[in-house]
Design a protein around this motif. Sequence first.
Motif, PDB file in Angstrom:
ATOM      1  N   ILE A  17      89.678  59.410  56.308  1.00  0.00           N
ATOM      2  CA  ILE A  17      89.342  57.643  56.282  1.00  0.00           C
ATOM      3  C   ILE A  17      88.748  57.553  57.407  1.00  0.00           C
ATOM      4  O   ILE A  17      87.506  56.757  57.373  1.00  0.00           O
ATOM      5  N   GLY A  24      88.927  53.894  52.266  1.00  0.00           N
ATOM      6  CA  GLY A  24      90.124  53.055  52.596  1.00  0.00           C
ATOM      7  C   GLY A  24      89.766  51.792  52.773  1.00  0.00           C
ATOM      8  O   GLY A  24      88.746  51.314  53.077  1.00  0.00           O
ATOM      9  N   ARG A  25      90.874  50.698  52.568  1.00  0.00           N
ATOM     10  CA  ARG A  25      90.624  49.448  52.610  1.00  0.00           C
ATOM     11  C   ARG A  25      90.822  49.047  54.234  1.00  0.00           C
ATOM     12  O   ARG A  25      92.073  48.824  54.387  1.00  0.00           O
ATOM     13  N   PHE A  36      94.360  50.089  58.037  1.00  0.00           N
ATOM     14  CA  PHE A  36      93.866  49.890  56.591  1.00  0.00           C
ATOM     15  C   PHE A  36      95.006  49.671  55.697  1.00  0.00           C
ATOM     16  O   PHE A  36      96.311  49.938  56.201  1.00  0.00           O
ATOM     17  N   ASP A  38      97.728  50.372  53.053  1.00  0.00           N
ATOM     18  CA  ASP A  38      98.580  51.643  52.464  1.00  0.00           C
ATOM     19  C   ASP A  38      98.258  51.600  50.799  1.00  0.00           C
ATOM     20  O   ASP A  38      98.202  50.527  50.152  1.00  0.00           O
ATOM     21  N   ALA A  39      97.914  53.014  50.609  1.00  0.00           N
ATOM     22  CA  ALA A  39      97.354  53.189  49.027  1.00  0.00           C
ATOM     23  C   ALA A  39      98.348  52.882  48.273  1.00  0.00           C
ATOM     24  O   ALA A  39      98.371  52.902  46.870  1.00  0.00           O
ATOM     25  N   ASN A  40      99.816  53.082  48.680  1.00  0.00           N
ATOM     26  CA  ASN A  40     101.056  52.884  47.585  1.00  0.00           C
ATOM     27  C   ASN A  40     102.153  52.027  48.579  1.00  0.00           C
ATOM     28  O   ASN A  40     102.756  52.264  48.772  1.00  0.00           O
ATOM     29  N   PRO A  41     101.692  50.374  48.369  1.00  0.00           N
ATOM     30  CA  PRO A  41     102.270  49.864  49.180  1.00  0.00           C
ATOM     31  C   PRO A  41     103.580  49.382  48.960  1.00  0.00           C
ATOM     32  O   PRO A  41     103.925  49.213  47.706  1.00  0.00           O
ATOM     33  N   THR A  47     100.106  47.614  55.712  1.00  0.00           N
ATOM     34  CA  THR A  47      99.138  47.988  56.564  1.00  0.00           C
ATOM     35  C   THR A  47      99.495  49.076  57.480  1.00  0.00           C
ATOM     36  O   THR A  47     100.638  49.272  57.882  1.00  0.00           O
TER      37      THR A  47
END
Length: 147
Positions: A17, A24-25, A36, A38-41, A47
């Motif tokens: 990332i 990534g956000r 960024f 978390d992809a699996n919040p 974050t």
Amino acid sequence: MSSPPQSPRMPTIFEQIVDGEIPGRIVHETETTLAFLDANPLARGHTLVIPKEPYEHLDDMPAGVAGDVFGVVHELTPTIEDAVDADATTIGMNNGEAAGQEVPHAHVHIVPRFEGDGGGPIHAISPSRPDLSDDELDEIEAAISEA
Ligand code: AMP
């Protein structure tokens, strides 16, 4: 303290990332840190704050980098709470495999919390509590304070 792992080795997913190799956000960036979503919040606004260098554990980071990471945690937490209208936050690290760390690149979780969200406090990580005598507590106190 140790240096960041050197090549050849597989880059961590978080290094990818940092390097822009996977998306990534990204919500915040400094010279030494990246934050960024978390992809699996676990909650809206969950974050992760990382050092850009792939230190695996907290104590692998030089003090300055650890200070940078926690400085960003301090700065971002109220911003994240405001952004998702959270009532509170849980902040923590899974620091080592035995603590549940899955990505071997140090990261601090900032998890927004909401009244009645059904989640527990950090104390919920332990199914039981050790029954420590005063002597044992004295020993632990000394082992830490005298180190
Ligand atoms: P830990 O168990 O503390 O190592 O947590 C790793 C975290 O990284 C988990 O919450 C994952 O959802 C998150 N994660 C894994 N891959 C990605 C990714 N590509 N982008 C953002 N977050 C990720």
